[in-house]
Scaffold this motif. Structure first.
Motif, PDB file in Angstrom:
ATOM      1  N   VAL A  29       4.415   5.955 -79.668  1.00  0.00           N
ATOM      2  CA  VAL A  29       4.425   7.003 -78.647  1.00  0.00           C
ATOM      3  C   VAL A  29       5.568   7.987 -78.870  1.00  0.00           C
ATOM      4  O   VAL A  29       5.869   8.797 -78.003  1.00  0.00           O
ATOM      5  CB  VAL A  29       4.503   6.419 -77.221  1.00  0.00           C
ATOM      6  N   SER A  30       6.201   7.920 -80.049  1.00  0.00           N
ATOM      7  CA  SER A  30       7.356   8.787 -80.297  1.00  0.00           C
ATOM      8  C   SER A  30       6.988  10.276 -80.287  1.00  0.00           C
ATOM      9  O   SER A  30       7.858  11.118 -80.111  1.00  0.00           O
ATOM     10  CB  SER A  30       8.009   8.433 -81.636  1.00  0.00           C
ATOM     11  N   THR A  31       5.722  10.601 -80.465  1.00  0.00           N
ATOM     12  CA  THR A  31       5.287  12.000 -80.423  1.00  0.00           C
ATOM     13  C   THR A  31       4.628  12.373 -79.095  1.00  0.00           C
ATOM     14  O   THR A  31       4.184  13.495 -78.915  1.00  0.00           O
ATOM     15  CB  THR A  31       4.291  12.300 -81.556  1.00  0.00           C
ATOM     16  N   TYR A  32       4.570  11.431 -78.190  1.00  0.00           N
ATOM     17  CA  TYR A  32       3.916  11.642 -76.909  1.00  0.00           C
ATOM     18  C   TYR A  32       4.923  11.957 -75.809  1.00  0.00           C
ATOM     19  O   TYR A  32       6.026  11.404 -75.782  1.00  0.00           O
ATOM     20  CB  TYR A  32       3.155  10.377 -76.478  1.00  0.00           C
ATOM     21  N   GLY A  33       4.521  12.818 -74.893  1.00  0.00           N
ATOM     22  CA  GLY A  33       5.223  12.918 -73.634  1.00  0.00           C
ATOM     23  C   GLY A  33       4.805  11.738 -72.766  1.00  0.00           C
ATOM     24  O   GLY A  33       3.654  11.291 -72.835  1.00  0.00           O
ATOM     25  N   MET A  34       5.743  11.220 -71.988  1.00  0.00           N
ATOM     26  CA  MET A  34       5.462  10.072 -71.135  1.00  0.00           C
ATOM     27  C   MET A  34       5.690  10.456 -69.689  1.00  0.00           C
ATOM     28  O   MET A  34       6.616  11.220 -69.361  1.00  0.00           O
ATOM     29  CB  MET A  34       6.369   8.898 -71.501  1.00  0.00           C
ATOM     30  N   GLY A  35       4.847   9.923 -68.817  1.00  0.00           N
ATOM     31  CA  GLY A  35       4.983  10.236 -67.409  1.00  0.00           C
ATOM     32  C   GLY A  35       4.820   9.004 -66.553  1.00  0.00           C
ATOM     33  O   GLY A  35       4.222   8.003 -66.973  1.00  0.00           O
ATOM     34  N   TRP A  36       5.376   9.081 -65.360  1.00  0.00           N
ATOM     35  CA  TRP A  36       5.167   8.062 -64.326  1.00  0.00           C
ATOM     36  C   TRP A  36       4.501   8.747 -63.127  1.00  0.00           C
ATOM     37  O   TRP A  36       4.943   9.825 -62.704  1.00  0.00           O
ATOM     38  CB  TRP A  36       6.478   7.426 -63.897  1.00  0.00           C
ATOM     39  N   PHE A  37       3.488   8.090 -62.618  1.00  0.00           N
ATOM     40  CA  PHE A  37       2.776   8.551 -61.434  1.00  0.00           C
ATOM     41  C   PHE A  37       2.714   7.398 -60.449  1.00  0.00           C
ATOM     42  O   PHE A  37       2.946   6.241 -60.820  1.00  0.00           O
ATOM     43  CB  PHE A  37       1.352   9.006 -61.809  1.00  0.00           C
ATOM     44  N   ARG A  38       2.397   7.695 -59.199  1.00  0.00           N
ATOM     45  CA  ARG A  38       2.256   6.623 -58.218  1.00  0.00           C
ATOM     46  C   ARG A  38       1.143   6.963 -57.231  1.00  0.00           C
ATOM     47  O   ARG A  38       0.821   8.132 -57.027  1.00  0.00           O
ATOM     48  CB  ARG A  38       3.573   6.383 -57.474  1.00  0.00           C
ATOM     49  N   GLN A  39       0.565   5.909 -56.663  1.00  0.00           N
ATOM     50  CA  GLN A  39      -0.459   6.086 -55.649  1.00  0.00           C
ATOM     51  C   GLN A  39      -0.082   5.274 -54.418  1.00  0.00           C
ATOM     52  O   GLN A  39      -0.231   4.035 -54.429  1.00  0.00           O
ATOM     53  CB  GLN A  39      -1.832   5.667 -56.159  1.00  0.00           C
ATOM     54  N   PRO A  40       0.441   5.933 -53.395  1.00  0.00           N
ATOM     55  CA  PRO A  40       0.778   5.233 -52.152  1.00  0.00           C
ATOM     56  C   PRO A  40      -0.491   4.743 -51.457  1.00  0.00           C
ATOM     57  O   PRO A  40      -1.586   5.285 -51.694  1.00  0.00           O
ATOM     58  CB  PRO A  40       1.487   6.300 -51.317  1.00  0.00           C
ATOM     59  N   PRO A  41      -0.376   3.763 -50.579  1.00  0.00           N
ATOM     60  CA  PRO A  41      -1.552   3.250 -49.874  1.00  0.00           C
ATOM     61  C   PRO A  41      -2.290   4.354 -49.116  1.00  0.00           C
ATOM     62  O   PRO A  41      -1.679   5.105 -48.355  1.00  0.00           O
ATOM     63  CB  PRO A  41      -0.962   2.218 -48.905  1.00  0.00           C
TER      64      PRO A  41
END
Length: 124
Positions: A29-41
């Motif tokens: 994944v060294s060439t990928y942008g990485m993201g964090w997302f979340r889904q609240p209840p």
């Protein structure tokens, strides 16, 4: 095929900390942008944080700025989300994602690969 697996979720009291990890396999994944997302209840998935392929650029949801830190270790093929001063409003399923342009993007539609999610519950 790129696969992502999140870990590190759990139950924590308000004011506490957790560190989420996102381990990638199948390709680097060294060439990928990485993201964090979340889904609240009961709510839709939302952007939390993103990091560019080199780590030089990061982007955050306004509500988590100063409390959350996104980072990555390309040698370990892993991204992280350090979460401090957690609030009950941070309760959600947290997902990591990767996108092939290598940028730090907030739009979920751009992301190519997703993990299965890890639950974070913050008690008051």
């Amino acid at each position: 095929q790129l696969q992502l697996v999140e870990s590190g979720g759990g139950l924590v009291q308000a004011g506490g900390s957790l560190t989420l990890s996102c381990a990638a396999s199948g390709r680097t994944v060294s060439t990928y942008g990485m993201g964090w997302f979340r889904q609240p209840p009961g709510k839709e998935r939302e952007f939390v944080a993103a990091i560019s392929r080199t780590g030089a650029v990061t982007r955050y949801k306004e509500a988590v700025k100063g409390r959350f830190t996104i980072s990555r270790d390309n040698a370990k093929n892993t991204a992280y989300l350090q979460m401090n001063s957690l609030e009950p409003e941070d309760t959600a399923v947290y997902y990591c994602a990767a996108e092939s342009s290598g940028a730090a993007l907030s739009a979920s539609i751009i992301y190519d690969a997703w993990g299965q999610g890890t639950q974070v519950t913050v008690s008051s």
